[in-house]
Scaffold this active site. Sequence first.
Site, PDB file in Angstrom:
ATOM      1  N   ARG A  16      30.951  44.439  29.499  1.00  0.00           N
ATOM      2  CA  ARG A  16      32.219  44.044  30.120  1.00  0.00           C
ATOM      3  C   ARG A  16      33.401  44.825  29.580  1.00  0.00           C
ATOM      4  O   ARG A  16      34.484  44.742  30.135  1.00  0.00           O
ATOM      5  CB  ARG A  16      32.463  42.560  29.877  1.00  0.00           C
ATOM      6  CG  ARG A  16      31.459  41.740  30.608  1.00  0.00           C
ATOM      7  CD  ARG A  16      31.525  40.312  30.205  1.00  0.00           C
ATOM      8  NE  ARG A  16      30.799  39.544  31.184  1.00  0.00           N
ATOM      9  CZ  ARG A  16      31.283  38.494  31.818  1.00  0.00           C
ATOM     10  NH1 ARG A  16      32.483  38.086  31.576  1.00  0.00           N
ATOM     11  NH2 ARG A  16      30.562  37.853  32.696  1.00  0.00           N
ATOM     12  N   CYS A  29      37.224  40.185  26.802  1.00  0.00           N
ATOM     13  CA  CYS A  29      36.829  39.421  25.619  1.00  0.00           C
ATOM     14  C   CYS A  29      35.588  38.566  25.897  1.00  0.00           C
ATOM     15  O   CYS A  29      35.402  38.067  27.009  1.00  0.00           O
ATOM     16  CB  CYS A  29      37.955  38.491  25.202  1.00  0.00           C
ATOM     17  SG  CYS A  29      39.474  39.369  24.826  1.00  0.00           S
ATOM     18  N   LYS A  76      38.502  55.254  42.572  1.00  0.00           N
ATOM     19  CA  LYS A  76      37.338  55.714  41.789  1.00  0.00           C
ATOM     20  C   LYS A  76      37.707  56.956  40.981  1.00  0.00           C
ATOM     21  O   LYS A  76      37.388  57.061  39.812  1.00  0.00           O
ATOM     22  CB  LYS A  76      36.171  56.087  42.703  1.00  0.00           C
ATOM     23  CG  LYS A  76      35.249  55.053  43.258  1.00  0.00           C
ATOM     24  CD  LYS A  76      34.505  54.156  42.349  1.00  0.00           C
ATOM     25  CE  LYS A  76      35.344  52.993  41.897  1.00  0.00           C
ATOM     26  NZ  LYS A  76      35.107  51.745  42.541  1.00  0.00           N
TER      27      LYS A  76
HETATM   28  O1  M6R Z   1      34.933  41.365  39.659  1.00  0.00           O
HETATM   29  P1  M6R Z   1      35.955  41.682  40.707  1.00  0.00           P
HETATM   30  O2  M6R Z   1      35.369  42.296  41.923  1.00  0.00           O
HETATM   31  O3  M6R Z   1      36.834  40.526  41.038  1.00  0.00           O
HETATM   32  O4  M6R Z   1      36.869  42.791  40.027  1.00  0.00           O
HETATM   33  C1  M6R Z   1      38.034  43.246  40.649  1.00  0.00           C
HETATM   34  C2  M6R Z   1      38.503  44.532  40.041  1.00  0.00           C
HETATM   35  O5  M6R Z   1      38.824  44.354  38.695  1.00  0.00           O
HETATM   36  C3  M6R Z   1      37.447  45.642  40.155  1.00  0.00           C
HETATM   37  O6  M6R Z   1      37.038  45.833  41.462  1.00  0.00           O
HETATM   38  C4  M6R Z   1      38.014  46.976  39.611  1.00  0.00           C
HETATM   39  O7  M6R Z   1      39.030  47.433  40.433  1.00  0.00           O
HETATM   40  C5  M6R Z   1      36.882  47.991  39.496  1.00  0.00           C
HETATM   41  N1  M6R Z   1      36.820  48.480  38.152  1.00  0.00           N
HETATM   42  C6  M6R Z   1      37.046  49.159  40.379  1.00  0.00           C
HETATM   43  O8  M6R Z   1      36.004  50.075  40.261  1.00  0.00           O
END
Ligand code: M6R
Length: 609
Positions: A27, A2, A486
């Site tokens: 986002r 959001c 991934k």
């Molecule tokens: O912004 P952050 O690194 O804290 O985010 C953590 C995870 O949400 C993020 O790494 C997520 O797993 C990715 N989409 C993986 O590619």
Amino acid sequence: MCGIVAAAARREVSEILLEGLRRLEYRGYDSAGMALIDNEHNLQLHKQQGKVCELEKAQKLRPHLGCTGIAHTRWATHGEPSGVNAHPHISGQRIALVHNGIIENHMRLREELMAQGYEFASATDTEVVVHLLHRALEGGKSLLKAMQDTVGRLDGAYALAAIDVDHPDQVVAARKGSPLVIGIGIGENFLASDQLALRQVTDRFIFLEEGDVVLISPSTLQIFDQAGAPVERKKSLISEAVEVADLGGFDHYMLKEIHEQPRALAATFAQAANYPGIDECFGAGAGAVFDRVKAVQIVACGTSFHAGMVARYWLEELAGIPCQVEVASEFRYRKRVTHADTLLVTVSQSGETADSLAALRNAQPGEFVASLVVSNVANSSLVRDSDLVFLTKAGMEIGVASTKAFTTQLVGLLMLTVALGRRSSMSEQKQQDVLAALRGLPEYVQQTLELNDDIERLSEAFIPKHHALFLGRGIQYPIAMEGALKLKEISYIHAEAYPAGELKHGPLALVDDDMPVVAVAPSDDLLEKLKSNLEEVRSRGGELFVFADRQAGFKSEARVQVLPMPHCPEVIKPIVYTVALQLLSYHVALQKGTDVDKPRNLAKSVTVE
Ligand code: M6R
């Protein structure tokens, strides 16, 4: 996730609100909306499922104009993605409100409000907030007092912004657990969940603190703390240029970001050139903190958690420093025993991940020597709240699947290993070897990128599959985890990673001729063990896809495809092999026709629990 943008100005603000939403689009969200107070003091509302450009179309067809307004992109938590559930929510045709976060006690509040005659249009947790605000205003409270009373009733996390036709030039807002920033203009003021949304109109910001309630108008700006007392908060000038999202000739941001890695890794490591002592790369006072550190606790989520898992091998093997790693969503709620002189390290690309932020904030006073964050976003909440900061120089990452952010995090964590290692058992020679390996890293990553066509060919075998196994041993196990994440994230193929030695304890039952098994198999101390595990797979008909350097001695043959990787220094192998797995998942997803950059159900920045 959001996003919020709000404005109190003396000029028409709908285009500013829309541009703010556009800047937050990457986002991830499923619906968008905007509410304005027009010149006749009527509430004007557009909201719908779908993209910001749809909202823009609606605005063009039926323009709503006003100098005071709020806007939102919603990532559904309570209630399906739909126009009705999109924000803003309204009450009594006088108040409109947007919300980021989750109201945990919304069921109880909904019952209470319904008993008093309030009717609910949506299935959201948010709608209780706008009705609570309405009830307080109708009871004769000022806009500020109504918001203060309302947030006093809420459990959970929120950033809120609301407008009321009876206070046509004001926006009232509050935050707890979700970020909110004021943008200070000249004769106008703004609010947003991320300063990025407001860089179009100002470079002066106030980052609100937990529990703050704020009232803005074009000419005034009042902040009140959790106890209701007026407070001054620090003003920040953010002058670095805003990066513009641009595909730069690539078909997807993910592919572009994979290819940006040589530059991003070099830029991240280049910080060591400015600070030969390395300590200073982690901020002022880092050296004195590092002198005291006897252990490290790493906390993170998703891909960043995998970076922490790799770092544990480095910290323990190279620096002799005990290290624990845990996902933030578990760590934050666990009663734990923390060893003396432990450094708390959070790892987060966005610096806004709700669980990681809560883990940092829930640390007991004196529990850790200090906190350090490895993040890609300056001015993010984790960066502002941590004692020490290592900023990765990945540049803006748009693709939901984290690629260059992960590999640059690994560079930061390896530099931390050297900084701590030189204070413990790491020899001068070993330190120099690691730094030399980091210097050479971009070249090995470039060589791996040149394997793109081979990886694309190999990826074809995955298209009809529903499941895949990823295997690694030692420090390559977290890389197998990252490869599996991934693949599942962007191709929707169910993928699991195992330390290869665990196969025979259960997962081997899944192996048949329909199960592709990816092995991360560089020549290292555990190679012979891994080879035995891979034989167990072969003898059960499994098809092997082996990522290995020539020195590992694998040969492509029936049901074994070997992808020849560059031979590089041992310490950087996890980073180099990651790049090949990123390309594998990209090509599988591409051929499956999924939305590579915005995979279903996921958001780039996970600001709710
Ligand atoms: O912004 P952050 O690194 O804290 O985010 C953590 C995870 O949400 C993020 O790494 C997520 O797993 C990715 N989409 C993986 O590619």
